[in-house]
Design a protein around this motif. Structure first.
Motif, PDB file in Angstrom:
ATOM      1  N   VAL A  22      72.101  31.132  51.130  1.00 20.01           N
ATOM      2  CA  VAL A  22      72.701  31.575  52.388  1.00 20.01           C
ATOM      3  C   VAL A  22      71.844  31.066  53.540  1.00 20.01           C
ATOM      4  CG1 VAL A  22      73.443  33.531  53.781  1.00 20.01           C
ATOM      5  CG2 VAL A  22      73.635  33.642  51.292  1.00 20.01           C
ATOM      6  N   CYS A  23      72.446  30.256  54.397  1.00 21.38           N
ATOM      7  CA  CYS A  23      71.758  29.737  55.578  1.00 21.38           C
ATOM      8  C   CYS A  23      72.287  30.488  56.800  1.00 21.38           C
ATOM      9  CB  CYS A  23      72.000  28.243  55.747  1.00 21.38           C
ATOM     10  SG  CYS A  23      71.356  27.248  54.376  1.00 21.38           S
ATOM     11  N   VAL A  24      71.405  31.194  57.472  1.00 18.58           N
ATOM     12  CA  VAL A  24      71.780  31.972  58.651  1.00 18.58           C
ATOM     13  C   VAL A  24      71.206  31.276  59.880  1.00 18.58           C
ATOM     14  CG1 VAL A  24      71.779  34.232  59.753  1.00 18.58           C
ATOM     15  CG2 VAL A  24      71.713  34.076  57.255  1.00 18.58           C
ATOM     16  N   ASP A  25      72.078  30.707  60.691  1.00 16.67           N
ATOM     17  CA  ASP A  25      71.647  29.984  61.894  1.00 16.67           C
ATOM     18  C   ASP A  25      71.622  30.933  63.092  1.00 16.67           C
ATOM     19  OD1 ASP A  25      70.769  27.856  63.345  1.00 16.67           O
ATOM     20  OD2 ASP A  25      72.659  26.761  63.353  1.00 16.67           O
ATOM     21  N   GLU A  26      70.859  30.547  64.105  1.00 19.46           N
ATOM     22  CA  GLU A  26      70.712  31.316  65.348  1.00 19.46           C
ATOM     23  C   GLU A  26      70.282  32.752  65.066  1.00 19.46           C
ATOM     24  OE1 GLU A  26      73.692  30.907  68.305  1.00 19.46           O
ATOM     25  OE2 GLU A  26      73.927  28.760  68.005  1.00 19.46           O
ATOM     26  N   VAL A  27      69.345  32.904  64.129  1.00 18.23           N
ATOM     27  CA  VAL A  27      68.857  34.232  63.780  1.00 18.23           C
ATOM     28  C   VAL A  27      68.081  34.863  64.937  1.00 18.23           C
ATOM     29  CG1 VAL A  27      66.628  33.538  62.776  1.00 18.23           C
ATOM     30  CG2 VAL A  27      67.854  35.513  61.830  1.00 18.23           C
ATOM     31  N   ASP A  28      67.640  34.038  65.874  1.00 11.89           N
ATOM     32  CA  ASP A  28      66.944  34.578  67.049  1.00 11.89           C
ATOM     33  C   ASP A  28      67.877  35.400  67.931  1.00 11.89           C
ATOM     34  OD1 ASP A  28      68.067  31.936  67.314  1.00 11.89           O
ATOM     35  OD2 ASP A  28      67.294  31.871  69.350  1.00 11.89           O
ATOM     36  N   LYS A  29      69.202  35.204  67.753  1.00  9.51           N
ATOM     37  CA  LYS A  29      70.164  35.942  68.580  1.00  9.51           C
ATOM     38  C   LYS A  29      70.336  37.390  68.128  1.00  9.51           C
ATOM     39  CE  LYS A  29      71.179  32.315  71.097  1.00  9.51           C
ATOM     40  NZ  LYS A  29      70.311  31.303  70.491  1.00  9.51           N
ATOM     41  N   ILE A  30      69.697  37.782  67.008  1.00 16.27           N
ATOM     42  CA  ILE A  30      69.761  39.178  66.577  1.00 16.27           C
ATOM     43  C   ILE A  30      68.429  39.870  66.863  1.00 16.27           C
ATOM     44  CG2 ILE A  30      71.564  38.809  64.864  1.00 16.27           C
ATOM     45  CD1 ILE A  30      69.358  38.849  62.700  1.00 16.27           C
ATOM     46  N   SER A  31      67.780  39.438  67.931  1.00 16.30           N
ATOM     47  CA  SER A  31      66.530  40.070  68.365  1.00 16.30           C
ATOM     48  C   SER A  31      66.770  41.538  68.684  1.00 16.30           C
ATOM     49  CB  SER A  31      65.993  39.345  69.606  1.00 16.30           C
ATOM     50  OG  SER A  31      64.968  40.101  70.214  1.00 16.30           O
ATOM     51  N   ALA A  32      65.746  42.342  68.491  1.00 14.52           N
ATOM     52  CA  ALA A  32      65.845  43.776  68.782  1.00 14.52           C
ATOM     53  C   ALA A  32      65.809  44.047  70.280  1.00 14.52           C
ATOM     54  CB  ALA A  32      64.713  44.537  68.097  1.00 14.52           C
ATOM     55  N   ARG A  33      65.478  42.998  71.068  1.00 16.15           N
ATOM     56  CA  ARG A  33      65.430  43.149  72.519  1.00 16.15           C
ATOM     57  C   ARG A  33      66.119  41.972  73.194  1.00 16.15           C
ATOM     58  NH1 ARG A  33      60.752  45.658  71.167  1.00 16.15           N
ATOM     59  NH2 ARG A  33      59.586  43.742  70.884  1.00 16.15           N
ATOM     60  N   VAL A  34      66.884  42.260  74.207  1.00 23.06           N
ATOM     61  CA  VAL A  34      67.527  41.233  75.024  1.00 23.06           C
ATOM     62  C   VAL A  34      67.232  41.562  76.482  1.00 23.06           C
ATOM     63  CG1 VAL A  34      69.705  40.184  75.742  1.00 23.06           C
ATOM     64  CG2 VAL A  34      69.360  40.809  73.341  1.00 23.06           C
ATOM     65  N   SER A  35      66.609  40.613  77.176  1.00 24.70           N
ATOM     66  CA  SER A  35      66.222  40.817  78.586  1.00 24.70           C
ATOM     67  C   SER A  35      65.391  42.093  78.762  1.00 24.70           C
ATOM     68  CB  SER A  35      67.471  40.874  79.476  1.00 24.70           C
ATOM     69  OG  SER A  35      68.213  39.683  79.369  1.00 24.70           O
ATOM     70  N   GLY A  36      64.532  42.356  77.774  1.00 27.38           N
ATOM     71  CA  GLY A  36      63.631  43.502  77.871  1.00 27.38           C
ATOM     72  C   GLY A  36      64.241  44.832  77.486  1.00 27.38           C
ATOM     73  N   LYS A  37      65.519  44.842  77.104  1.00 26.40           N
ATOM     74  CA  LYS A  37      66.192  46.093  76.751  1.00 26.40           C
ATOM     75  C   LYS A  37      66.525  46.103  75.258  1.00 26.40           C
ATOM     76  CE  LYS A  37      68.323  46.508  81.337  1.00 26.40           C
ATOM     77  NZ  LYS A  37      69.595  46.620  82.090  1.00 26.40           N
ATOM     78  N   PRO A  38      66.558  47.303  74.645  1.00 27.78           N
ATOM     79  CA  PRO A  38      66.882  47.385  73.216  1.00 27.78           C
ATOM     80  C   PRO A  38      68.271  46.829  72.930  1.00 27.78           C
ATOM     81  CG  PRO A  38      65.954  49.457  73.993  1.00 27.78           C
ATOM     82  CD  PRO A  38      66.202  48.612  75.213  1.00 27.78           C
ATOM     83  N   ASN A  39      68.369  46.059  71.853  1.00 29.50           N
ATOM     84  CA  ASN A  39      69.634  45.471  71.426  1.00 29.50           C
ATOM     85  C   ASN A  39      70.032  46.128  70.102  1.00 29.50           C
ATOM     86  OD1 ASN A  39      71.841  43.847  70.886  1.00 29.50           O
ATOM     87  ND2 ASN A  39      70.612  42.139  70.118  1.00 29.50           N
ATOM     88  N   VAL A  40      70.880  47.134  70.179  1.00 27.05           N
ATOM     89  CA  VAL A  40      71.237  47.924  68.995  1.00 27.05           C
ATOM     90  C   VAL A  40      71.888  47.053  67.928  1.00 27.05           C
ATOM     91  CG1 VAL A  40      72.598  49.859  68.129  1.00 27.05           C
ATOM     92  CG2 VAL A  40      71.465  50.025  70.358  1.00 27.05           C
ATOM     93  N   GLU A  41      72.781  46.153  68.326  1.00 29.79           N
ATOM     94  CA  GLU A  41      73.456  45.281  67.366  1.00 29.79           C
ATOM     95  C   GLU A  41      72.451  44.399  66.635  1.00 29.79           C
ATOM     96  OE1 GLU A  41      76.338  45.335  66.237  1.00 29.79           O
ATOM     97  OE2 GLU A  41      77.353  46.668  67.644  1.00 29.79           O
ATOM     98  N   GLY A  42      71.476  43.888  67.380  1.00 28.62           N
ATOM     99  CA  GLY A  42      70.458  43.047  66.761  1.00 28.62           C
ATOM    100  C   GLY A  42      69.629  43.815  65.758  1.00 28.62           C
ATOM    101  N   ILE A  43      69.237  45.027  66.113  1.00 28.25           N
ATOM    102  CA  ILE A  43      68.448  45.867  65.211  1.00 28.25           C
ATOM    103  C   ILE A  43      69.230  46.159  63.937  1.00 28.25           C
ATOM    104  CG2 ILE A  43      67.402  48.151  64.926  1.00 28.25           C
ATOM    105  CD1 ILE A  43      66.871  48.119  67.981  1.00 28.25           C
ATOM    106  N   THR A  44      70.512  46.538  64.094  1.00 28.27           N
ATOM    107  CA  THR A  44      71.346  46.875  62.939  1.00 28.27           C
ATOM    108  C   THR A  44      71.538  45.674  62.021  1.00 28.27           C
ATOM    109  OG1 THR A  44      72.531  48.455  64.344  1.00 28.27           O
ATOM    110  CG2 THR A  44      73.543  47.891  62.246  1.00 28.27           C
TER     111      THR A  44
END
Length: 373
Positions: free
Chosen positions: A128-150
């Motif tokens: 399984v190759c998962v591209d753009e894994v950086d887009k599921i960061s736990a933070r976006v623009s300094g704010k918590p990213n719930v979708e990324g964490i999940t």
């Protein structure tokens, strides 16, 4: 497997399709060797600028499986964008969604009807190759990213290895039935990659603002002047691979538990002039090759001189943040007016080899002068 495919042989296959990245290819080769021989295989996390070859590497791995019929049970491979695993669809968790995608790929690859044992074998031994894994960061623009964490947690469960009951329609005694198949997710090989573009600025700012003990290093560069004399200068150059620490990944928003599940965290090297030259000349999707076909269709022989190719590669090498994609941008911008009206160009001529359009160093320098102004 009687005839073992050694890591050196895997590396040779991949290196013929991916220019540069020698250290990374060795790591991938070892992971693939362990995977196809039933050994615990380290998952790989790739970090690299856009255009450094992450997608090309994933395609090369798929080609490796395809080229070896004896690896048929490992041939199931899925390349997905990390964002396709979020948000959750009602009544369907992320793990189920991933296996649904794998099952759909398996039925296309191996045929629609299969037994539970066959489907289990294909799904458990998939890559399984998962591209753009950086887009599921736990933070976006300094704010918590719930979708990324999940999503990180969902992938973490798979990376850790667990038994997952997957419901699928399979053949049993010649009849199609629906049953639950126990899958060992620890057999899957994950290759995840991302540009992590903000990570470059994050680490650079940390260093220049002296927030820890890291300092930029000065290096000496030798420059050859047009008159043949040499000039030695001292420059300060920032390359993320030389300064990156795991703590930077955590600060970026990747959870420590998630990062810890990768046996190898590898930085893709920035492509230099020689690698970019080879991509321009030899890559099947090179803009140069596409243009050769375009002008051939018009009955024109396109000639790009060696000096012109070197100058294009040299210009692309200065755009380290977009890598090989800079080749396409520069070459396409250069060739655009000639594609529109080659016959009206002073670089078009009737020769003993037929109608010829010549792109030389002067043409490249003229284009660079226009874009710089």
């Amino acid at each position: 497997m009687e005839n073992r495919i050694l890591p050196t042989e895997i590396n040779a296959f991949l290196a013929a399709r991916v220019l540069g990245q020698q250290e990374l290819l060795r790591r991938i080769s070892v992971s693939l060797y362990k995977h196809i021989h039933g050994l615990p295989a380290p998952n790989v996390l790739l970090i690299g600028n856009s255009g450094t070859g992450k997608t090309t590497l994933m395609q090369a791995v798929a080609a490796f499986y395809e080229a070896h019929p004896e690896l048929d049970r490992f041939r199931l491979m899925l390349i997905i964008n990390a964002n396709t695993l979020s948000p959750e669809i009602e009544g369907e968790d992320r793990t189920t969604r991933l296996f649904k995608k794998l099952e759909a790929r398996a039925r296309v690859t191996f045929g629609g009807a299969m037994t539970a044992a066959q489907l289990k074998d294909y799904l458990e031994n998939a890559t399984v190759c998962v591209d753009e894994v950086d887009k599921i960061s736990a933070r976006v623009s300094g704010k918590p990213n719930v979708e990324g964490i999940t999503t990180q947690y969902a992938l973490l469960t798979l990376l850790e290895g667990e038994e997952f009951l997957y419901r699928a329609t399979v053949l049993e005694d010649g009849q199609e039935i629906t049953r639950e198949i126990p899958l060992e997710t620890g057999k899957l090989l994950f290759i995840c990659g991302g540009a992590f573009e903000e990570l470059y600025d994050q680490v650079y700012n940390c260093i220049v603002n002296r927030r820890d003990d890291r300092r930029l290093k000065e290096v000496s560069e030798v420059e050859r002047r047009p008159d043949g004399t040499m000039n030695v200068r001292t420059v300060t150059r920032f390359r993320l691979r030389e300064y990156l620490r795991l703590a930077d990944m955590f600060a970026f928003g990747m959870m420590p538990q998630f990062i810890a599940r990768f046996g190898a965290v590898a930085m893709l090297e920035e492509l230099g002039r020689e690698e970019l030259r080879q991509i321009l000349i030899g890559s099947p999707n090179s803009p140069l090759r596409l243009c050769l076909e375009y002008f051939r269709h018009m009955g024109i022989r396109l000639l790009v001189t060696d000096q012109a190719i070197t100058a294009i590669a040299d210009a692309a090498a200065k755009n380290t943040r977009i890598g090989a994609r800079a080749l396409r941008e520069i070459f396409n911008g250069l060739i655009a007016p000639y594609e529109y009206d080659p016959y009206g160009s002073p670089r078009y001529a009737e020769t003993d080899k037929g109608p010829t359009l010549t792109i030389d160093l002067e043409a490249v320098m003229e284009y660079q002068g226009q874009t710089a102004s």
